[in-house]
Design a protein around this motif. Structure first.
Motif, PDB file in Angstrom:
ATOM      1  N   GLU A 398     -35.245  -0.985 -36.519  1.00  0.00           N
ATOM      2  CA  GLU A 398     -35.498  -2.825 -36.389  1.00  0.00           C
ATOM      3  C   GLU A 398     -35.500  -2.492 -34.994  1.00  0.00           C
ATOM      4  O   GLU A 398     -36.359  -3.584 -33.719  1.00  0.00           O
ATOM      5  CB  GLU A 398     -34.434  -3.734 -36.944  1.00  0.00           C
ATOM      6  N   ALA A 399     -34.386  -2.857 -33.884  1.00  0.00           N
ATOM      7  CA  ALA A 399     -34.358  -2.291 -32.357  1.00  0.00           C
ATOM      8  C   ALA A 399     -35.157  -1.628 -31.974  1.00  0.00           C
ATOM      9  O   ALA A 399     -36.309  -1.525 -31.321  1.00  0.00           O
ATOM     10  CB  ALA A 399     -32.792  -1.804 -32.135  1.00  0.00           C
ATOM     11  N   ASP A 408     -27.909  -3.736 -27.822  1.00  0.00           N
ATOM     12  CA  ASP A 408     -28.206  -5.159 -27.446  1.00  0.00           C
ATOM     13  C   ASP A 408     -28.027  -5.673 -28.703  1.00  0.00           C
ATOM     14  O   ASP A 408     -28.014  -7.169 -29.384  1.00  0.00           O
ATOM     15  CB  ASP A 408     -29.687  -5.205 -26.865  1.00  0.00           C
ATOM     16  N   HIS A 409     -28.779  -5.051 -29.451  1.00  0.00           N
ATOM     17  CA  HIS A 409     -29.291  -5.290 -31.058  1.00  0.00           C
ATOM     18  C   HIS A 409     -28.080  -5.662 -31.696  1.00  0.00           C
ATOM     19  O   HIS A 409     -28.073  -6.562 -33.063  1.00  0.00           O
ATOM     20  CB  HIS A 409     -30.422  -4.727 -31.510  1.00  0.00           C
ATOM     21  N   GLU A 413     -26.115  -7.885 -35.026  1.00  0.00           N
ATOM     22  CA  GLU A 413     -26.109  -6.684 -36.171  1.00  0.00           C
ATOM     23  C   GLU A 413     -24.283  -5.923 -36.266  1.00  0.00           C
ATOM     24  O   GLU A 413     -24.231  -4.773 -35.817  1.00  0.00           O
ATOM     25  CB  GLU A 413     -27.330  -6.025 -36.036  1.00  0.00           C
TER      26      GLU A 413
END
Length: 429
Positions: A398-399, A408-409, A413
């Motif tokens: 997804e990142a 950051d993601h 998560e």
């Protein structure tokens, strides 16, 4: 399709090579053409001009590259220098028909043993449309695989049963239950397990498929399991039917060891997706002056019927360079015949020490999510369990797809955050 420079002839197969030779490269190319068609070391009465015109291989081009003083391989004719060259040969399709094994025997055959060569690698094949269309190709390809898995977008997040050997059918089914409840799309047997006494397929298939079928009935989602059915042709047909009859959607074979003929026979029989595992590929590529480039061989595997093909992975535990991995994946995703009605692409399978770290560079370089991303330890060794491992890999992709850093993601998560701490860097980093 690239056309031969000789016009007005029957359809031709074209093969490209990187050679090294102590001889004049033009002479070496002529020796290659003669060895693999009508020629021999003596002039024969039956080798008429008419026969040569119709059946002889042709030297289409020779491009000299660098010159060295040491041969790459032993056994070549002695020489003071050894010249590398790119050579293109072609054959009339009439010599071969539509047989994949006979195609390889023609374009590669005895070339690895010629004394005129101190190095020989088959780098690419160009086949006419009539040849491509005559062979079955993948039955499910990318869209069919997505449909069977119920995964319309993104990569298929997958894993390999670990430990590779030793688990009973019941233990394997217990692990599969954890994986599918954790959201996995794809699971495969390891290449080391097919039908051993401690975990026979006759027991392993029903145990695993009971878990998968119950999950599908409860949730409407049926992850794909690739059962390793590698064996002789009759064994593979029987094992395929076992998987089919229990509701399975995929079978796997070690393509280098069963051979193109057996793979094509399996494809003709199969009602399931075929997962092509290329274990042993190092024999073909590890010496730069010997073997077959994957770009050439994957085309043959796809024509024989493989729906998925392994390509290694970035920063893996194996010797293959990252650039080669990505070239292999791009080759699998490139249609053999542009504009054809059928989809002859194969889904590339990334594997070998893959974790959350390689998701972003894989996406950035491939610019596609039409792939299977299999992580063994990268999922199984997650400190919070296999379900958390599945979620962490999906979060990493997804990142990659939205263009943010893993760090950051990971702030939103938690499973990814744990994975980043657990897997500090790619294997080769």
């Amino acid at each position: 399709m690239e056309l031969s420079r000789h016009e007005g002839q029957l359809p031709r197969i074209t093969a490209r090579y990187r050679i090294e030779t102590p001889c004049d490269p033009e002479r070496a190319a002529e020796a290659m053409a003669g060895e693999q068609s009508s020629g021999t070391f003596l002039k024969l009465a039956g080798e008429t001009e008419a026969l040569r015109e119709r059946h002889a291989a042709r030297v289409e081009s020779v491009t000299c590259l660098k010159v060295g003083t040491t041969p790459s391989l032993p056994g070549a004719l002695p020489g003071e220098t050894y010249t590398s060259a790119d050579v293109v040969l072609s054959w009339p399709l009439e010599n071969i028909g539509t047989s994949l094994p006979n195609l390889l025997a023609t374009v590669f055959g005895n070339l690895t043993e010629l004394r005129e060569l101190s190095g020989i690698r088959l780098t690419d094949l160009v086949m006419p449309a009539c040849f491509i269309e005559a062979l079955p190709g993948p039955q499910f390809s990318i869209e069919g695989t997505r449909r069977l898995c119920g995964t319309e977008q993104g990569p298929l997040v997958g894993t390999i049963i670990k430990p590779s050997v030793g688990l009973t059918p019941e233990e394997t089914a217990t692990l599969v239950k954890q994986l599918i409840e954790g959201g996995i799309d794809f699971i495969k047997d390891d290449e080391l397990i097919a039908d051993p006494p401690y975990s026979p397929l006759s027991e392993r298939v029903p145990a695993i498929m009971q878990v998968i079928n119950e999950h599908a009935q409860r949730t409407g989602r049926k992850p794909m399991y690739a059962f390793n059915i590698t064996g002789d042709t009759d064994e593979m047909r029987h094992r395929h039917d076992l998987v089919r009859d229990h509701g399975g959607t995929c079978v796997m074979a070690s393509v280098n060891w069963i051979g193109l003929g057996a793979l094509a026979a399996l494809r003709r029989h199969s009602q399931l997706a075929i997962h092509g595992h290329r274990n042993g590929w190092g024999v073909f590529y590890r010496h730069p002056q010997l073997g077959i480039s994957y770009r050439a061989y994957q085309a043959l595997l796809r024509l024989a019927g493989a729906d998925h093909l392994h390509v290694n992975g970035l920063a893996s535990k194996f010797a293959e360079e990252d650039a080669s991995v990505m070239d292999s994946a791009r080759a699998c995703l490139t249609p053999l015949l542009e504009g054809a009605e059928r989809d002859d692409r194969a889904m590339p399978v990334f594997s070998s020490a893959q974790t959350v770290h390689q998701a972003c560079p894989t996406f950035q370089q491939l610019q596609s999510t039409d792939l299977i991303y299999t992580c063994g330890g990268g999922i199984m060794a997650h400190p919070d369990g296999v379900a958390a491992g599945c979620r962490s890999i999906r979060a990493a992709w997804e990142a990659a797809s939205i263009g943010v850093s893993l760090e950051d993601h990971a702030k939103q998560e938690p499973d990814l955050a744990v994975a980043l701490r657990a897997f500090h860097s790619p294997f080769s980093g």
